[in-house]
Design an enzyme around this catalytic site. Structure first.
Site, PDB file in Angstrom:
ATOM      1  N   HIS A 220       0.816  -1.132  -0.006  1.00 50.61           N
ATOM      2  CA  HIS A 220      -0.064  -0.036   0.058  1.00 50.61           C
ATOM      3  C   HIS A 220       0.637   1.157  -0.067  1.00 50.61           C
ATOM      4  O   HIS A 220       1.784   1.375  -1.029  1.00 50.61           O
ATOM      5  CB  HIS A 220      -0.914  -0.077   1.065  1.00 50.61           C
ATOM      6  CG  HIS A 220      -2.362   0.764   1.193  1.00 50.61           C
ATOM      7  ND1 HIS A 220      -2.319   1.711   0.330  1.00 50.61           N
ATOM      8  CD2 HIS A 220      -3.081   1.233   2.190  1.00 50.61           C
ATOM      9  CE1 HIS A 220      -3.597   2.452   0.558  1.00 50.61           C
ATOM     10  NE2 HIS A 220      -3.565   2.085   1.794  1.00 50.61           N
ATOM     11  N   HIS A 259      -1.969  -2.147 -10.198  1.00 52.36           N
ATOM     12  CA  HIS A 259      -2.860  -1.791  -9.153  1.00 52.36           C
ATOM     13  C   HIS A 259      -4.057  -2.803  -8.921  1.00 52.36           C
ATOM     14  O   HIS A 259      -4.545  -3.400  -9.902  1.00 52.36           O
ATOM     15  CB  HIS A 259      -3.530  -0.357  -9.887  1.00 52.36           C
ATOM     16  CG  HIS A 259      -4.140   0.388  -8.813  1.00 52.36           C
ATOM     17  ND1 HIS A 259      -5.522   0.341  -8.575  1.00 52.36           N
ATOM     18  CD2 HIS A 259      -3.708   1.361  -7.611  1.00 52.36           C
ATOM     19  CE1 HIS A 259      -5.923   1.281  -7.502  1.00 52.36           C
ATOM     20  NE2 HIS A 259      -4.727   1.556  -6.961  1.00 52.36           N
ATOM     21  N   ASP A 310       2.728   5.770  -6.766  1.00 46.48           N
ATOM     22  CA  ASP A 310       3.828   5.538  -5.863  1.00 46.48           C
ATOM     23  C   ASP A 310       5.136   5.856  -6.457  1.00 46.48           C
ATOM     24  O   ASP A 310       6.343   6.128  -5.828  1.00 46.48           O
ATOM     25  CB  ASP A 310       3.784   4.439  -4.935  1.00 46.48           C
ATOM     26  CG  ASP A 310       2.531   4.443  -3.702  1.00 46.48           C
ATOM     27  OD1 ASP A 310       2.501   5.716  -3.201  1.00 46.48           O
ATOM     28  OD2 ASP A 310       2.106   3.596  -3.734  1.00 46.48           O
TER      29      ASP A 310
HETATM   30  N1  COA Z   1       5.589  -6.478 -10.263  1.00 47.67           N
HETATM   31  C1  COA Z   1       5.792  -7.644 -10.449  1.00 47.67           C
HETATM   32  N2  COA Z   1       4.726  -8.433 -10.745  1.00 47.67           N
HETATM   33  C2  COA Z   1       3.613  -7.820 -10.427  1.00 47.67           C
HETATM   34  C3  COA Z   1       3.278  -6.633  -9.881  1.00 47.67           C
HETATM   35  C4  COA Z   1       4.445  -5.898  -9.721  1.00 47.67           C
HETATM   36  N3  COA Z   1       4.510  -4.662  -9.150  1.00 47.67           N
HETATM   37  N4  COA Z   1       1.870  -6.450  -9.669  1.00 47.67           N
HETATM   38  C5  COA Z   1       1.412  -7.505 -10.102  1.00 47.67           C
HETATM   39  N5  COA Z   1       2.204  -8.370 -10.598  1.00 47.67           N
HETATM   40  C6  COA Z   1       2.046  -9.709 -11.033  1.00 47.67           C
HETATM   41  C7  COA Z   1       1.841 -10.762 -10.065  1.00 47.67           C
HETATM   42  O1  COA Z   1       3.108 -11.288  -9.668  1.00 47.67           O
HETATM   43  C8  COA Z   1       0.796 -11.597 -10.363  1.00 47.67           C
HETATM   44  O2  COA Z   1       1.594 -12.491 -11.342  1.00 47.67           O
HETATM   45  P1  COA Z   1       1.174 -14.108 -11.401  1.00 47.67           P
HETATM   46  O3  COA Z   1      -0.365 -14.168 -11.857  1.00 47.67           O
HETATM   47  O4  COA Z   1       2.191 -14.653 -12.470  1.00 47.67           O
HETATM   48  O5  COA Z   1       1.413 -14.618 -10.052  1.00 47.67           O
HETATM   49  C9  COA Z   1      -0.159 -10.811 -11.226  1.00 47.67           C
HETATM   50  O6  COA Z   1       0.716  -9.746 -11.644  1.00 47.67           O
HETATM   51  C10 COA Z   1      -1.457 -10.399 -10.256  1.00 47.67           C
HETATM   52  O7  COA Z   1      -0.654  -9.697  -9.108  1.00 47.67           O
HETATM   53  P2  COA Z   1      -1.638  -9.450  -8.072  1.00 47.67           P
HETATM   54  O8  COA Z   1      -0.632  -8.934  -6.618  1.00 47.67           O
HETATM   55  O9  COA Z   1      -2.655 -10.605  -7.570  1.00 47.67           O
HETATM   56  O10 COA Z   1      -2.442  -8.126  -8.470  1.00 47.67           O
HETATM   57  P3  COA Z   1      -3.561  -7.206  -7.836  1.00 47.67           P
HETATM   58  O11 COA Z   1      -4.081  -6.699  -8.866  1.00 47.67           O
HETATM   59  O12 COA Z   1      -4.370  -8.130  -6.944  1.00 47.67           O
HETATM   60  O13 COA Z   1      -2.547  -6.570  -6.878  1.00 47.67           O
HETATM   61  C11 COA Z   1      -0.917  -4.761  -6.216  1.00 47.67           C
HETATM   62  C12 COA Z   1      -2.283  -5.056  -6.954  1.00 47.67           C
HETATM   63  C13 COA Z   1      -0.920  -3.157  -6.104  1.00 47.67           C
HETATM   64  C14 COA Z   1      -1.313  -5.351  -4.787  1.00 47.67           C
HETATM   65  C15 COA Z   1       0.096  -5.469  -6.793  1.00 47.67           C
HETATM   66  O14 COA Z   1       0.210  -4.894  -8.308  1.00 47.67           O
HETATM   67  C16 COA Z   1       1.570  -5.189  -6.149  1.00 47.67           C
HETATM   68  O15 COA Z   1       1.747  -5.757  -5.291  1.00 47.67           O
HETATM   69  N6  COA Z   1       2.120  -3.990  -6.761  1.00 47.67           N
HETATM   70  C17 COA Z   1       3.362  -3.466  -5.887  1.00 47.67           C
HETATM   71  C18 COA Z   1       3.027  -2.866  -4.632  1.00 47.67           C
HETATM   72  C19 COA Z   1       2.633  -1.240  -4.997  1.00 47.67           C
HETATM   73  O16 COA Z   1       2.988  -0.687  -5.783  1.00 47.67           O
HETATM   74  N7  COA Z   1       1.572  -0.917  -4.385  1.00 47.67           N
HETATM   75  C20 COA Z   1       0.972   0.420  -4.330  1.00 47.67           C
HETATM   76  C21 COA Z   1      -0.536   0.336  -4.876  1.00 47.67           C
HETATM   77  S1  COA Z   1      -1.250   1.984  -5.246  1.00 47.67           S
END
Ligand code: COA
Length: 373
Positions: A220, A259, A310
């Site tokens: 987050h 996201h 971010d």
């Molecule tokens: N880097 C690398 N791979 C990523 C990624 C990232 N920042 N974000 C998502 N992915 C990949 C995951 O590894 C996953 O791959 P897989 O299907 O091969 O396992 C897939 O994309 C889905 O990821 P998931 O975490 O389930 O996506 P989500 O849409 O539910 O989650 C976040 C959203 C924000 C939690 C996720 O994108 C993330 O962890 N980002 C990094 C943290 C961040 O920047 N947070 C601030 C958000 S505003």
């Protein structure tokens, strides 16, 4: 029997209604009470947006002057809170300082009467930058700084407290934009936390303290600090691409990308990217901007993942002279306006938030006494 299915992370579940903000409606948009975040970040100051979120409308000039005066009058901290801040170890993460500070404020000025919730919300909003700035300056140089700086705006106050210098107009304007962009984002994890706490009829300080805890994590708000730590490792775009390629090969997450709601772009990113580029001009480590762009291009080509708010906010804060551990706390100071607005909204039509869970444990079984296990 009604058949139910769990959804990991509550993705796509409508968990309540809100009139404060809409995320992703009809595309990848973000609007606060109907106003596009791009317009707000371009033309407004943070206090105008906080007023919009908390009180439902953009203030007139007279209302804004009165609101800023009110917030400025609330910047001072009680002596016993300053005493506590002075005892917090210097190597503490400033998000923990904020969490402790807001919690302590709640013991000194408890919210006894919900009919004064606006005053409590404004006080929390005004006190958070002071808590951060007081602890920062005390641990850095032993200075017991006057947190009621001469600046009319919170943006100016924060910059002065965290850099120890008179902020330039450009940096002030950037900080306004970053605080506005970070102010509100519907049912994100920290806001949802605040609403869950509010739903039990708890006090505002508990809601904000819990929300700060939720924001702290790298998935987050903590992502802006993690993004900076990544970018700083690289000295050239080529090195950055090679490094990120390796991270993806190891299935590591690249913080600041992806996201949970937006699918093609994060509308906040364009605003912050422009600021990052602008502030990079003339900076000693200006190469961090092309490094960031190279990571952006590579992540899109490889994974169809785009930068969220971010990613470029990290380098923009850095170019503005703010130290990395202060990135997420600044996000918290801004998001406090959204948190308080959601607490008010939750209270106005409250229902205890209590979802169900899909049970995946053992079938019913007879109890076995300790001698027979
Ligand atoms: N880097 C690398 N791979 C990523 C990624 C990232 N920042 N974000 C998502 N992915 C990949 C995951 O590894 C996953 O791959 P897989 O299907 O091969 O396992 C897939 O994309 C889905 O990821 P998931 O975490 O389930 O996506 P989500 O849409 O539910 O989650 C976040 C959203 C924000 C939690 C996720 O994108 C993330 O962890 N980002 C990094 C943290 C961040 O920047 N947070 C601030 C958000 S505003």
């Amino acid at each position: 029997m009604v058949e139910t299915k769990s959804t990991a992370g509550l993705r796509g579940i409508i968990a309540g209604s809100t009139a404060i903000c809409v995320v992703g409606a009809g595309g990848d948009n973000l609007r606060y009470r109907g106003y596009d975040v791009e317009d707000l970040a371009e033309h407004a100051i943070f206090e105008e947006v906080a007023h919009l979120l908390l009180y439902g409308h953009l203030p007139t000039r007279t209302e804004l002057d009165a609101y800023q005066k009110r917030l400025r009058s609330m910047r001072g901290l009680p002596q016993s809170l300053k005493d506590v801040l002075e005892r917090i170890p210097a190597d503490t993460h400033p998000m923990d300082v904020l969490r402790t500070g807001v919690s302590m404020l709640g013991t000194l000025e408890p919210e006894q009467d919900r009919s004064h919730q606006d005053e409590t919300a404004d006080r929390v909003l005004a006190a958070m930058p002071s808590i951060l700035g007081y602890w920062y300056r005390f641990t850095k140089s032993g200075e017991r700084v006057d947190t009621a700086t001469p600046d009319k705006t919170i943006a100016g106050q924060v910059l002065r407290l965290l850099t120890g210098r008179e902020p330039s107009d450009e940096r002030r304007r950037f900080l306004e934009a970053s605080l506005i962009v970070y102010a509100e984002h519907e049912f994100n994890a920290s806001t949802f936390t605040a609403r869950v706490i509010a739903g039990t009829l708890s006090d505002l300080h508990s809601c904000i303290t819990g929300a700060i805890g939720a924001l702290r994590g790298p998935l987050h708000g903590g992502a802006n600090e993690a993004a900076m730590e990544l970018i700083e490792k690289f000295h050239s775009p080529e090195q950055a691409v090679a490094g990120v390629k390796q991270m993806l090969a190891h299935k590591e997450k690249v913080m600041g990308f992806g996201h949970a709601v937006y699918k093609r772009r994060d509308p906040r990113n364009a605003i912050l990217k422009r600021w990052s580029e602008k502030l990079s001009k003339g900076a000693a480590d200006a190469h961090l901007f092309p490094v960031s762009e190279a990571i952006e291009t590579f992540m899109w080509e490889e994974k169809k993942l785009f930068p969220n708010a971010d990613f470029y906010c990290a380098s923009a804060y850095h170019f503005a002279g703010i130290e990395t551990p202060m990135f997420t706390p600044l996000f918290a100071c801004a998001r406090a306006s959204g948190w308080c607005s959601h607490v008010k909204e939750q209270r106005a039509d409250n229902k205890l938030i209590r979802p169900g869970a899909e049970y995946v444990g053992p079938e019913p079984r007879p109890f076995v006494t300790i001698e027979n296990r």
